[in-house]
Design a protein around this motif. Structure first.
Motif, PDB file in Angstrom:
ATOM      1  N   ASN A   1       4.635  -1.354  -7.131  1.00 22.34           N
ATOM      2  CA  ASN A   1       5.733  -0.449  -6.769  1.00 22.34           C
ATOM      3  C   ASN A   1       7.106  -1.123  -6.844  1.00 22.34           C
ATOM      4  O   ASN A   1       8.071  -0.637  -6.248  1.00 22.34           O
ATOM      5  CB  ASN A   1       5.510   0.154  -5.381  1.00 22.34           C
TER       6      ASN A   1
ATOM      7  N   GLN B   1       0.797  -1.229   0.000  1.00 23.82           N
ATOM      8  CA  GLN B   1       0.000   0.000   0.000  1.00 23.82           C
ATOM      9  C   GLN B   1       0.830   1.278   0.000  1.00 23.82           C
ATOM     10  O   GLN B   1       0.291   2.359   0.253  1.00 23.82           O
ATOM     11  CB  GLN B   1      -1.002   0.011   1.162  1.00 23.82           C
ATOM     12  N   VAL B   2       2.121   1.181  -0.295  1.00 24.36           N
ATOM     13  CA  VAL B   2       2.912   2.395  -0.491  1.00 24.36           C
ATOM     14  C   VAL B   2       2.766   2.797  -1.961  1.00 24.36           C
ATOM     15  O   VAL B   2       3.142   2.034  -2.849  1.00 24.36           O
ATOM     16  CB  VAL B   2       4.398   2.183  -0.146  1.00 24.36           C
ATOM     17  N   PRO B   3       2.185   3.950  -2.263  1.00 23.97           N
ATOM     18  CA  PRO B   3       1.975   4.337  -3.653  1.00 23.97           C
ATOM     19  C   PRO B   3       3.286   4.392  -4.444  1.00 23.97           C
ATOM     20  O   PRO B   3       4.347   4.715  -3.890  1.00 23.97           O
ATOM     21  CB  PRO B   3       1.340   5.732  -3.548  1.00 23.97           C
ATOM     22  N   ALA B   4       3.192   4.082  -5.729  1.00 24.09           N
ATOM     23  CA  ALA B   4       4.381   4.046  -6.573  1.00 24.09           C
ATOM     24  C   ALA B   4       5.144   5.367  -6.532  1.00 24.09           C
ATOM     25  O   ALA B   4       6.378   5.390  -6.551  1.00 24.09           O
ATOM     26  CB  ALA B   4       3.993   3.690  -8.010  1.00 24.09           C
ATOM     27  N   GLU B   5       4.392   6.468  -6.439  1.00 27.77           N
ATOM     28  CA  GLU B   5       5.051   7.778  -6.464  1.00 27.77           C
ATOM     29  C   GLU B   5       5.723   8.114  -5.135  1.00 27.77           C
ATOM     30  O   GLU B   5       6.488   9.075  -5.072  1.00 27.77           O
ATOM     31  CB  GLU B   5       4.040   8.873  -6.835  1.00 27.77           C
ATOM     32  N   GLU B   6       5.459   7.344  -4.093  1.00 28.47           N
ATOM     33  CA  GLU B   6       6.067   7.601  -2.791  1.00 28.47           C
ATOM     34  C   GLU B   6       7.104   6.557  -2.397  1.00 28.47           C
ATOM     35  O   GLU B   6       7.829   6.746  -1.415  1.00 28.47           O
ATOM     36  CB  GLU B   6       4.983   7.636  -1.700  1.00 28.47           C
ATOM     37  N   VAL B   7       7.200   5.459  -3.170  1.00 30.45           N
ATOM     38  CA  VAL B   7       7.974   4.322  -2.683  1.00 30.45           C
ATOM     39  C   VAL B   7       9.476   4.581  -2.693  1.00 30.45           C
ATOM     40  O   VAL B   7      10.193   4.083  -1.821  1.00 30.45           O
ATOM     41  CB  VAL B   7       7.602   3.037  -3.447  1.00 30.45           C
TER      42      VAL B   7
ATOM     43  N   TYR C   1       1.587  -5.033  -5.784  1.00 33.97           N
ATOM     44  CA  TYR C   1       1.667  -3.737  -5.111  1.00 33.97           C
ATOM     45  C   TYR C   1       1.868  -2.585  -6.103  1.00 33.97           C
ATOM     46  O   TYR C   1       1.632  -1.438  -5.759  1.00 33.97           O
ATOM     47  CB  TYR C   1       2.821  -3.710  -4.094  1.00 33.97           C
TER      48      TYR C   1
END
Length: 283
Positions: free
Chosen positions: A59, A30-36, A57
């Motif tokens: 990511n 659940q960590v968004p791709a743009e934040e990983v 996921y």
């Protein structure tokens, strides 16, 4: 068996194939791709040396980029990913692995897991045989499963002749999974806990709060410490740098036997995720 690395406060677990995995890692569920990239970089900076992702996921690309750009030698970061349900089956799993490795940008994987058994599809044995082939090729160091019950494990072991090194399962103080952990121990399968904090639902529990106050730690640190003292591998997730750092700062205290018992007594069989016997999403 555990031992403490000379370069990290995090102990390592010796797997049944002789490889070792850090007992505490960082999960990117659940960590968004743009934040990983930022999140994984913060985890590595805080001292984590095990990163857990999965194809579903979305990511893997950012996870691999963060690992590569951080600059540690490849053998100092333990990387796990998982084959998703719709990619099960021998040939499909091999293709899925290639796609994951392309996204990660790594030349080998430390641990590859079957994400769910999906018994209704009846492909998990052939999927595990694909994992065996990848291990035989040296592309994966260790192979395991996730969300498998005792029956699923018995079938894989019986039909492939190999015991998974890990079973990654939902496990937290409200779902202690005693019978499954006992089976793991009897077959030298490491227990790895996902949703180790019950997706945060345990952090306001009065028992956890009282113990946290007694040991001058946060509720999250108490639950992570409980996992470690049970012998679980644990992969807490956060995107907040201060919490990422706090979640690995759990080696300066111990819970007493009475405190461990009090946390164990919270077990009520309550899941926050699906039941592996009935879950068939992506089949």
């Amino acid at each position: 068996m555990t031992f403490r690395s000379e370069t990290s406060a995090v102990p390592s677990i010796v797997l049944n194939d002789g490889q070792v995995i850090p007992q505490l890692g960082y999960g990117v569920f659940q960590v968004p791709a743009e934040e990983v990239v930022t999140a994984v970089t913060a985890a590595l900076d805080a001292g984590y040396r095990s990163i857990d992702t999965a194809a579903i996921y979305g990511n893997e690309e950012g996870t691999g980029r963060a690992i590569r750009e951080f600059g540690l030698p490849r053998d100092e970061v333990y990387v796990t990913t998982k084959v998703w349900n719709e990619d099960q089956g021998f040939d499909a799993t091999l293709r899925a692995f290639d796609a994951s490795m392309d996204r990660l940008g790594l030349d080998y994987l430390d641990l590859y897991l079957i994400h769910w058994p999906i018994a209704v599809a009846d492909k998990y044995v052939d999927t595990f045989r694909a994992l065996q082939a990848l291990k035989g090729q040296g592309r994966v160091r260790s192979i395991g499963v996730s969300n498998f019950t005792i029956a699923h494990l018995e079938r894989v072991i019986g039909e492939t002749g190999e015991t998974p090194v890990v079973n990654q399962i939902e496990l937290h103080p409200r779902l202690v999974q005693r019978a499954l952990r006992e089976f793991h121990a009897a077959h030298a399968i490491a227990t790895e806990a996902w949703s180790p904090l019950g997706q945060g639902t345990l952090l306001g529990d009065p028992t956890i709060i009282a113990i946290a106050n007694a040991v001058n730690r946060s509720p999250a640190q108490v639950v992570i410490r409980w996992h470690l003292q049970l012998g679980n591998i644990v992969i807490p997730k956060s995107v907040t740098p201060s919490r990422i750092a706090a979640n690995i700062d759990v080696f300066g205290f111990e819970l007493t036997g009475a405190q461990m018992d009090a946390i164990n007594a919270l077990d009520n069989g309550g899941r926050v995720g699906p039941d592996p016997d009935t879950f068939d999403y992506g089949a």
